[in-house]
Design an enzyme around this catalytic site. Structure first.
Site, mmCIF file in Angstrom:
data_model
loop_
_atom_site.group_PDB
_atom_site.id
_atom_site.type_symbol
_atom_site.label_atom_id
_atom_site.label_comp_id
_atom_site.label_asym_id
_atom_site.label_seq_id
_atom_site.Cartn_x
_atom_site.Cartn_y
_atom_site.Cartn_z
ATOM 1 N N HIS A 190 39.537 43.239 32.954
ATOM 2 C CA HIS A 190 40.111 43.768 34.202
ATOM 3 C C HIS A 190 41.617 43.968 34.123
ATOM 4 O O HIS A 190 42.274 44.113 35.152
ATOM 5 C CB HIS A 190 39.718 42.865 35.384
ATOM 6 C CG HIS A 190 38.248 42.901 35.681
ATOM 7 N ND1 HIS A 190 37.604 41.951 36.439
ATOM 8 C CD2 HIS A 190 37.281 43.808 35.327
ATOM 9 C CE1 HIS A 190 36.314 42.251 36.530
ATOM 10 N NE2 HIS A 190 36.092 43.364 35.856
ATOM 11 N N GLY B 4 32.774 29.790 34.958
ATOM 12 C CA GLY B 4 33.656 29.968 36.117
ATOM 13 C C GLY B 4 33.698 31.357 36.709
ATOM 14 O O GLY B 4 34.762 31.822 37.102
ATOM 15 N N SER C 176 31.646 34.004 39.604
ATOM 16 C CA SER C 176 30.628 34.092 40.650
ATOM 17 C C SER C 176 29.509 35.036 40.229
ATOM 18 O O SER C 176 28.505 35.140 40.931
ATOM 19 C CB SER C 176 31.258 34.558 41.959
ATOM 20 O OG SER C 176 31.929 35.783 41.759
HETATM 21 C C1 BJW Z 1 34.717 26.894 38.845
HETATM 22 C C2 BJW Z 1 35.782 26.046 39.039
HETATM 23 C C3 BJW Z 1 36.007 25.143 38.019
HETATM 24 C C4 BJW Z 1 35.756 27.287 40.720
HETATM 25 N N1 BJW Z 1 35.221 25.124 36.948
HETATM 26 N N2 BJW Z 1 33.944 26.877 37.779
HETATM 27 C C5 BJW Z 1 26.159 47.112 40.153
HETATM 28 C C6 BJW Z 1 25.647 46.470 41.257
HETATM 29 C C7 BJW Z 1 26.424 46.343 42.417
HETATM 30 C C8 BJW Z 1 27.714 46.837 42.486
HETATM 31 C C9 BJW Z 1 28.234 47.479 41.384
HETATM 32 C C10 BJW Z 1 27.457 47.606 40.236
HETATM 33 N N3 BJW Z 1 28.205 48.244 39.309
HETATM 34 C C11 BJW Z 1 29.435 48.500 39.847
HETATM 35 C C12 BJW Z 1 29.466 48.068 41.117
HETATM 36 C C13 BJW Z 1 30.619 48.159 42.047
HETATM 37 C C14 BJW Z 1 31.670 47.090 41.839
HETATM 38 C C15 BJW Z 1 31.013 45.738 42.056
HETATM 39 O O1 BJW Z 1 30.678 45.020 41.137
HETATM 40 N N4 BJW Z 1 30.844 45.356 43.314
HETATM 41 C C16 BJW Z 1 30.218 44.084 43.661
HETATM 42 C C17 BJW Z 1 31.266 43.135 44.257
HETATM 43 C C18 BJW Z 1 29.118 44.342 44.632
HETATM 44 N N5 BJW Z 1 32.295 47.200 40.518
HETATM 45 C C19 BJW Z 1 33.304 48.014 40.298
HETATM 46 O O2 BJW Z 1 33.753 48.735 41.168
HETATM 47 C C20 BJW Z 1 33.854 48.068 38.884
HETATM 48 N N6 BJW Z 1 33.977 49.424 38.479
HETATM 49 C C21 BJW Z 1 32.927 50.205 38.229
HETATM 50 O O3 BJW Z 1 31.805 49.777 38.205
HETATM 51 O O4 BJW Z 1 33.265 51.504 37.978
HETATM 52 C C22 BJW Z 1 32.226 52.466 37.781
HETATM 53 C C23 BJW Z 1 32.876 53.764 37.432
HETATM 54 C C24 BJW Z 1 32.456 54.457 36.307
HETATM 55 C C25 BJW Z 1 33.066 55.671 35.975
HETATM 56 C C26 BJW Z 1 34.093 56.182 36.766
HETATM 57 C C27 BJW Z 1 34.517 55.486 37.882
HETATM 58 C C28 BJW Z 1 33.907 54.275 38.223
HETATM 59 C C29 BJW Z 1 35.261 47.496 38.821
HETATM 60 C C30 BJW Z 1 35.323 46.049 39.176
HETATM 61 C C31 BJW Z 1 36.780 45.595 39.149
HETATM 62 C C32 BJW Z 1 36.940 44.186 39.722
HETATM 63 N N7 BJW Z 1 38.317 43.934 39.921
HETATM 64 C C33 BJW Z 1 38.763 42.622 40.373
HETATM 65 C C34 BJW Z 1 40.271 42.702 40.643
HETATM 66 C C35 BJW Z 1 41.035 42.801 39.320
HETATM 67 C C36 BJW Z 1 42.508 42.842 39.507
HETATM 68 C C37 BJW Z 1 43.052 41.597 40.150
HETATM 69 O O5 BJW Z 1 42.839 40.484 39.671
HETATM 70 O O6 BJW Z 1 43.718 41.749 41.175
HETATM 71 O O7 BJW Z 1 38.481 41.641 39.368
HETATM 72 S S1 BJW Z 1 37.880 41.993 41.803
HETATM 73 C C38 BJW Z 1 37.883 40.314 41.279
HETATM 74 O O8 BJW Z 1 36.512 39.869 41.041
HETATM 75 C C39 BJW Z 1 38.592 40.302 39.915
HETATM 76 C C40 BJW Z 1 37.735 39.323 39.146
HETATM 77 O O9 BJW Z 1 37.921 39.506 37.761
HETATM 78 C C41 BJW Z 1 36.338 39.658 39.626
HETATM 79 C C42 BJW Z 1 35.336 38.568 39.392
HETATM 80 O O10 BJW Z 1 35.671 37.411 40.057
HETATM 81 P P1 BJW Z 1 35.369 36.006 39.383
HETATM 82 O O11 BJW Z 1 36.177 35.836 38.182
HETATM 83 O O12 BJW Z 1 33.916 35.835 39.232
HETATM 84 O O13 BJW Z 1 35.985 35.012 40.479
HETATM 85 P P2 BJW Z 1 35.319 34.446 41.820
HETATM 86 O O14 BJW Z 1 36.406 33.941 42.673
HETATM 87 O O15 BJW Z 1 34.382 35.424 42.418
HETATM 88 O O16 BJW Z 1 34.418 33.221 41.327
HETATM 89 C C43 BJW Z 1 35.000 32.052 40.786
HETATM 90 C C44 BJW Z 1 33.870 31.164 40.327
HETATM 91 O O17 BJW Z 1 34.424 30.013 39.697
HETATM 92 C C45 BJW Z 1 32.968 30.647 41.456
HETATM 93 O O18 BJW Z 1 31.619 30.815 41.089
HETATM 94 C C46 BJW Z 1 33.315 29.158 41.546
HETATM 95 O O19 BJW Z 1 32.219 28.353 41.919
HETATM 96 C C47 BJW Z 1 33.754 28.858 40.152
HETATM 97 N N8 BJW Z 1 34.698 27.763 39.991
HETATM 98 N N9 BJW Z 1 36.388 26.370 40.279
HETATM 99 C C48 BJW Z 1 34.178 26.022 36.899
HETATM 100 N N10 BJW Z 1 37.035 24.243 38.128
#
Ligand code: BJW
Ligand code: ZN
Length: 244
Positions: free
Chosen positions: A105, A181, A183
């Site tokens: 990302h 870590g 979601s």
């Molecule tokens: C612990 C802990 C400890 C706590 N020890 N654990 C298929 C199905 C449905 C939707 C889609 C799909 N394909 C695409 C989509 C759309 C969309 C998407 O996924 N939406 C869903 C939300 C429904 N995806 C996109 O739009 C992506 N692009 C795309 O698909 O483009 C297609 C395309 C093709 C061609 C041309 C044009 C387009 C892009 C996704 C980009 C995500 N960006 C972000 C922001 C990045 C910049 C920034 O940081 O500001 O990325 S959003 C945010 O979420 C960030 C993260 O990397 C990402 C994931 O989050 P993560 O890391 O999982 O964090 P959390 O907070 O959610 O979870 C933390 C976890 O840790 C929890 O489970 C806790 O329990 C745990 N935890 N403490 C261990 N100590």
């Protein structure tokens, strides 16, 4: 090995979702999108300024360190959704494609011009303070005059094709896929463990809570990454060059 925000939680980096995961009252979907930036670039830059400032004071924790040692030992890069650079910092040896983390990302410390698309790292960027007026003229600019934006992947934007292809290659070739870590809500990253599983890999999830990946995981290790990961990787469980 696929990591998400939870791996950095114990370094003091807030996660996106769950307790303490919100900035003010905004959800990530409200801020991490091209539409949000187009409608209120000052608000979005303030969020990134706040995060750059916070993350620049954080250091890798025991999970990052153990993962870095595993990467070196197995010559396998960690695949991360994180933009905080803490995996690289733990590795302390940039420029080696065999082990450099794949930051799916992007990076919090990168900027890209919205006009000429020039991209670079800029850690000294003047931050957009909370008290700044809402005038977009005060936002960081490229030499060409175009508005700079964070070099990260927002919702609705495509991930770097070459990076994603490499991730597919890595997970398709592993026998154990460790997912730490995250979601497991955000695609295409959330689909990578399924690719690994389809090619015969065992999925081990490390998280403090259940996720949508839990039901299909072969093993769920419930606990904080900084204690579970060092114990797991130091055990040699995934140290034979086959883990991912
Ligand atoms: C612990 C802990 C400890 C706590 N020890 N654990 C298929 C199905 C449905 C939707 C889609 C799909 N394909 C695409 C989509 C759309 C969309 C998407 O996924 N939406 C869903 C939300 C429904 N995806 C996109 O739009 C992506 N692009 C795309 O698909 O483009 C297609 C395309 C093709 C061609 C041309 C044009 C387009 C892009 C996704 C980009 C995500 N960006 C972000 C922001 C990045 C910049 C920034 O940081 O500001 O990325 S959003 C945010 O979420 C960030 C993260 O990397 C990402 C994931 O989050 P993560 O890391 O999982 O964090 P959390 O907070 O959610 O979870 C933390 C976890 O840790 C929890 O489970 C806790 O329990 C745990 N935890 N403490 C261990 N100590
Ligand atoms: Zn430019």
């Amino acid at each position: 090995m696929l990591t998400g925000a939870g791996v950095s939680a114990e370094s003091g980096v807030p996660t996106f979702r769950g307790p303490g995961g919100l900035w003010r009252s905004y959800r990530p979907e409200d801020l991490a999108s091209p539409e949000a930036f187009a409608s209120d670039p000052v608000l979005v830059w303030r969020w990134y300024s706040w995060r750059r400032d916070l993350v620049s004071r954080c250091v890798p924790n025991a999970a990052h360190e153990a993962i870095a040692a595993w990467s070196r030992r197995t010559s396998t890069p960690v695949i991360t959704q994180n933009v905080d650079g803490l995996h690289s910092l733990a590795l302390g040896r940039p420029g080696d494609p065999d082990v450099d983390p794949i930051e799916l990302h992007g990076s919090l410390f990168g900027v890209r011009c919205t006009a000429c698309r020039d991209e670079k790292e800029d850690r000294t960027l003047e931050l957009v303070p909370d008290g700044a007026d809402r005038n977009p003229e005060s936002l960081p600019r490229c030499e060409c005059g175009g508005l700079l934006r964070p070099a990260v992947v927002w919702f609705g934007e495509a991930l770097d094709e070459a990076k994603l292809a490499r991730c597919h290659e890595i997970v398709a070739g592993c026998s154990v896929c460790l997912v730490v870590g995250t979601s497991s809500l955000v695609y295409p990253a959330a689909g990578l463990p399924k690719v690994a599983q389809a090619t015969g890999a065992t999925i081990i999830e490390v998280n403090v809570t259940e996720t949508p990946l839990t039901p299909i995981s072969d093993k769920s290790l419930r606990g904080p990454a900084s204690s579970v990961i060092p114990a797991l990787l130091d055990d040699g469980n995934t140290s034979k060059g086959q883990g991912s």
